[in-house]
Design an enzyme around this catalytic site. Structure first.
Site, PDB file in Angstrom:
ATOM      1  N   GLY A   1      11.233  13.061   7.661  1.00 23.54           N
ATOM      2  CA  GLY A   1      11.474  14.395   8.184  1.00 23.54           C
ATOM      3  C   GLY A   1      10.911  15.455   7.260  1.00 23.54           C
ATOM      4  O   GLY A   1      10.561  15.190   6.110  1.00 23.54           O
TER       5      GLY A   1
ATOM      6  N   GLU B   1      16.278   6.852   1.501  1.00 23.47           N
ATOM      7  CA  GLU B   1      17.069   8.081   1.445  1.00 23.47           C
ATOM      8  C   GLU B   1      17.973   8.205   0.228  1.00 23.47           C
ATOM      9  O   GLU B   1      18.220   9.326  -0.252  1.00 23.47           O
ATOM     10  CB  GLU B   1      17.925   8.210   2.720  1.00 23.47           C
ATOM     11  CG  GLU B   1      17.147   8.615   3.947  1.00 23.47           C
ATOM     12  CD  GLU B   1      16.460   7.430   4.619  1.00 23.47           C
ATOM     13  OE1 GLU B   1      15.856   7.632   5.675  1.00 23.47           O
ATOM     14  OE2 GLU B   1      16.529   6.298   4.090  1.00 23.47           O
TER      15      GLU B   1
ATOM     16  N   GLY C   1      12.787   9.585   8.859  1.00 22.06           N
ATOM     17  CA  GLY C   1      12.679  10.046  10.230  1.00 22.06           C
ATOM     18  C   GLY C   1      11.672   9.275  11.055  1.00 22.06           C
ATOM     19  O   GLY C   1      11.802   9.184  12.281  1.00 22.06           O
TER      20      GLY C   1
ATOM     21  N   ASP D   1      19.680   7.250   7.493  1.00 24.30           N
ATOM     22  CA  ASP D   1      20.225   7.870   8.700  1.00 24.30           C
ATOM     23  C   ASP D   1      19.269   7.632   9.869  1.00 24.30           C
ATOM     24  O   ASP D   1      18.595   6.618   9.919  1.00 24.30           O
ATOM     25  CB  ASP D   1      20.535   9.347   8.452  1.00 24.30           C
ATOM     26  CG  ASP D   1      19.295  10.206   8.233  1.00 24.30           C
ATOM     27  OD1 ASP D   1      18.280   9.695   7.709  1.00 24.30           O
ATOM     28  OD2 ASP D   1      19.322  11.398   8.591  1.00 24.30           O
TER      29      ASP D   1
END
Length: 344
Positions: A64, A136, A113, A144
């Site tokens: 992301g 992460e 992401g 996530d």
């Protein structure tokens, strides 16, 4: 030129990430555009399948757009990140539950992401350059975008190893761990995409390159047993093997709090969670991540100042208290993640 190219091609809905200079990092606007297209195509009789790929040889999607999240978060605008994660997670669930086949072609880096975008598809294709990871914890976040769903379903303790260390998987290991389905040499991808657009679903069968997991699985299962971070680190320190030393190096760079929460999420999910269960639990953490965890500091050290010297909230794993972990995973009440049909 748009950061994501969305169009119809033959019988396929086509999504092409188009930020190669930024390793196709996923922005909030890209996420919203992709999700809107998926909603439209789900009921479109002209669309039989969705095909997702990316421009540039280096990455399908390296994650992301965390620089924007950091800028907003440090300015006190936590709502931006909370909204981004909420809508991104809804997109992740839509891909995983899509009523039509979704094909993703993931070259180069697929991380964070990018995993949420490509690794929940029904037909996940990797090639020679593919490198898939969930790193992460190194930036103070937990895996996530539904990553804990994939980690929980991975064989043995592979998911714990991947979640704590952010280890990169080549194509063979990605298939073995459940992050991909098919290996197709990248030279064949243009022809394959053309066939998919024309209405042919057959994906050619190729033997993937050998990975490390077949030989490493037993050691990983032994070293990463249980859900106590300090115990896992203790076993790694005693093992003295190459795999253990590599894992320790990664773990010592990462946020103790994020790793402890990752283990607790995986413990709560068990071996067979649904995508929605994983996303809802992840959102409890990410909703709080900017104010109560190491996320903003992790981004500062890795992306903004690039000093690689994060000042984590805890100096070591043993300093993380169980009540701190539990507080980050408390139900969110009115802020809990909901999905589209639950809101109508």
């Amino acid at each position: 030129m748009s950061d994501v190219l969305i169009r119809k091609a033959g019988r396929a809905g086509r999504i092409t990430l188009n930020r190669p200079a930024a390793l196709n990092a996923l922005s909030y606007d890209m996420c919203l555009g992709i999700d809107a297209a998926l909603r439209d195509w789900a009921q479109d009789p002209e669309i039989d399948r969705v095909v997702m790929d990316a421009n540039g040889p280096r990455a399908f999607c390296a994650g992301g757009d965390i620089a924007e999240l950091h800028a907003r978060g440090t300015a006190g605008d936590h709502a931006f990140g909370q909204g981004f994660w909420r809508d991104e997670y809804r997109m992740n669930a839509r891909i995983a539950e899509y009523p039509k086949p979704v094909v993703s072609l993931m070259q180069g880096f697929t991380m964070g992401g990018g995993v949420g975008l490509g690794c929940h598809a029904s037909h996940r294709i990797v090639g020679e350059s593919s490198q898939i990871a969930m790193p992460e914890c190194a930036i103070g976040l937990v895996p996530d975008v539904g990553g804990t769903h994939l980690l929980a379903h991975a064989p043995g303790r592979v998911g714990v190893w991947l979640g704590l260390t952010g280890s990169r998987m080549g194509p063979g290991d990605a298939i073995r761990a459940g992050f991909a389905d098919h290996f197709v040499p990248e030279a064949e991808w243009p022809e394959l995409i053309a066939r998919l657009e024309s209405g042919t679903e057959a994906i050619p069968a190729h033997e993937p390159p050998a990975g490390r997991l077949p030989e490493a699985q037993a050691e990983i299962d032994r070293l990463f047993e249980g859900f106590a971070l300090a115990d896992i680190i203790g076993r790694l320190e005693q093992a003295g093997t190459g795999l253990a030393e590599e894992a320790l190096k990664a773990i010592r760079r990462s946020s103790p709090l994020a790793m402890a929460v990752t283990l607790e999420i995986l413990r709560r999910l068990g071996p067979q969670p649904t995508i929605r269960q994983a996303l809802a639990l992840e959102y409890r953490f990410t909703w709080r991540a900017q104010g109560q965890a190491d996320f903003l500091e992790g981004i500062r050290a890795a992306i903004i100042d690039k000093d690689r010297s994060p000042r984590w909230r805890h100096d070591h794993a043993a300093a993380v208290r169980p009540d701190e972990v539990a507080a980050l995973l408390e139900p969110l009440g009115p802020h809990a993640l909901t999905f589209e049909e639950e809101r109508t």
